[in-house]
Design a protein around this motif. Structure first.
Motif, short mmCIF file in Angstrom:
data_model
loop_
_atom_site.label_atom_id
_atom_site.label_comp_id
_atom_site.label_asym_id
_atom_site.label_seq_id
_atom_site.Cartn_x
_atom_site.Cartn_y
_atom_site.Cartn_z
N LEU A 1 0.85 -1.18 0.00
CA LEU A 1 0.00 0.00 0.00
C LEU A 1 0.89 1.24 0.00
O LEU A 1 1.77 1.36 0.84
N VAL A 2 0.63 2.13 -0.93
CA VAL A 2 1.40 3.37 -1.04
C VAL A 2 0.46 4.54 -0.82
O VAL A 2 -0.49 4.73 -1.59
N GLY B 1 -9.11 24.31 5.92
CA GLY B 1 -8.67 23.90 4.60
C GLY B 1 -8.98 22.46 4.30
O GLY B 1 -9.70 21.78 5.05
N SER B 2 -8.43 21.97 3.19
CA SER B 2 -8.72 20.63 2.71
C SER B 2 -7.46 19.91 2.27
O SER B 2 -6.49 20.52 1.83
N LEU B 3 -7.49 18.59 2.40
CA LEU B 3 -6.48 17.71 1.87
C LEU B 3 -7.17 16.47 1.33
O LEU B 3 -8.25 16.10 1.80
N ARG B 4 -6.53 15.82 0.37
CA ARG B 4 -7.05 14.58 -0.19
C ARG B 4 -5.97 13.51 -0.12
O ARG B 4 -4.91 13.64 -0.74
N LEU B 5 -6.22 12.45 0.64
CA LEU B 5 -5.30 11.35 0.77
C LEU B 5 -5.64 10.25 -0.23
O LEU B 5 -6.81 10.01 -0.52
N SER B 6 -4.61 9.59 -0.74
CA SER B 6 -4.79 8.47 -1.65
C SER B 6 -4.00 7.28 -1.13
O SER B 6 -2.95 7.44 -0.51
N CYS B 7 -4.49 6.09 -1.40
CA CYS B 7 -3.81 4.86 -1.04
C CYS B 7 -4.02 3.86 -2.16
O CYS B 7 -5.16 3.45 -2.42
N ALA B 8 -2.95 3.48 -2.82
CA ALA B 8 -3.01 2.56 -3.95
C ALA B 8 -2.43 1.20 -3.55
O ALA B 8 -1.32 1.14 -3.02
N ALA B 9 -3.18 0.15 -3.80
CA ALA B 9 -2.75 -1.21 -3.49
C ALA B 9 -2.21 -1.88 -4.75
O ALA B 9 -2.77 -1.74 -5.83
N SER B 10 -1.13 -2.62 -4.58
CA SER B 10 -0.56 -3.38 -5.68
C SER B 10 0.02 -4.68 -5.14
O SER B 10 0.23 -4.83 -3.94
N THR C 1 -0.03 -9.05 -5.05
CA THR C 1 -0.85 -10.26 -5.21
C THR C 1 -2.22 -10.03 -4.58
O THR C 1 -2.48 -10.43 -3.44
N ILE C 2 -3.09 -9.40 -5.33
CA ILE C 2 -4.44 -9.08 -4.87
C ILE C 2 -5.41 -10.15 -5.37
O ILE C 2 -5.45 -10.45 -6.56
N PHE C 3 -6.19 -10.70 -4.46
CA PHE C 3 -7.24 -11.64 -4.83
C PHE C 3 -8.56 -10.90 -5.01
O PHE C 3 -9.11 -10.86 -6.11
N SER C 4 -9.07 -10.34 -3.95
CA SER C 4 -10.25 -9.50 -4.02
C SER C 4 -10.29 -8.62 -2.78
O SER C 4 -10.43 -9.13 -1.67
N ILE C 5 -10.17 -7.32 -2.97
CA ILE C 5 -10.21 -6.40 -1.84
C ILE C 5 -11.65 -6.21 -1.39
O ILE C 5 -12.53 -5.90 -2.19
N ASN C 6 -11.88 -6.40 -0.11
CA ASN C 6 -13.20 -6.19 0.45
C ASN C 6 -13.28 -4.78 1.04
O ASN C 6 -13.51 -3.82 0.31
N ASN D 1 -12.35 0.76 -7.58
CA ASN D 1 -12.01 -0.66 -7.54
C ASN D 1 -11.12 -1.08 -8.71
O ASN D 1 -10.27 -1.96 -8.56
N ALA D 2 -11.31 -0.46 -9.85
CA ALA D 2 -10.48 -0.80 -11.00
C ALA D 2 -9.02 -0.45 -10.76
O ALA D 2 -8.12 -1.10 -11.30
N LYS D 3 -8.78 0.59 -9.96
CA LYS D 3 -7.42 1.02 -9.66
C LYS D 3 -6.93 0.53 -8.31
O LYS D 3 -5.79 0.84 -7.93
N ASN D 4 -7.77 -0.20 -7.58
CA ASN D 4 -7.42 -0.66 -6.23
C ASN D 4 -6.92 0.49 -5.36
O ASN D 4 -5.91 0.38 -4.67
N THR D 5 -7.66 1.57 -5.39
CA THR D 5 -7.27 2.79 -4.70
C THR D 5 -8.41 3.30 -3.84
O THR D 5 -9.57 3.27 -4.26
#
Length: 122
Positions: free
Chosen positions: A4-5, A16-25, A27-32, A73-77
């Motif tokens: 996870l990055v 103010g505002s911030l936007r956090l992102s987390c991308a998974a890469s 051996t992914i089977f199915s993220i719940n 879900n397509a980007k696992n993010t």
């Protein structure tokens, strides 16, 4: 294994505002579920927001109406849009991902991001 990055942390003014992102890469089977936790110095780690694969969300009372969790879900993010920030939102924010694993369990494996610092000044 899944990695996870996280990105998007930093400094913000109160209100103010911030936007956090987390991308998974990896051996992914199915993220719940995908979740955001946070931990401030001297305090316990707490769940900030969570989202299921189908899009159902839940939030800590302290962030309801200000934060919004979403996922691609397509980007696992997973994302956390943080608006109307307050100084007490200052913490290290951690992404958390629940993967089904080989057998398709609701929780087969749990992964954590490295954490990203969010600092809100008054």
């Amino acid at each position: 294994q899944v990695q996870l990055v996280e990105s998007g942390g930093g400094l913000a003014q109160a209100g103010g505002s911030l936007r956090l992102s987390c991308a998974a890469s990896g051996t992914i089977f199915s993220i719940n579920a995908m979740n955001w936790y946070r931990q401030a110095p001297g305090k316990a780690r707490e769940l900030v927001a969570g989202i299921t694969r189908g899009g159902s969300t839940n939030y800590a009372d302290s962030v309801k109406g200000r934060f919004a969790i979403s996922r691609d879900n397509a980007k696992n993010t997973v994302y956390l849009q943080m608006n109307s920030l307050k100084p007490d939102d200052t913490a290290v924010y951690y992404c958390n991902v629940e993967d089904s694993g080989e057998l398709g369990y609701p929780i087969g494996y749990v992964y954590w991001g490295q954490g990203t610092q969010v600092t809100v000044s008054s």
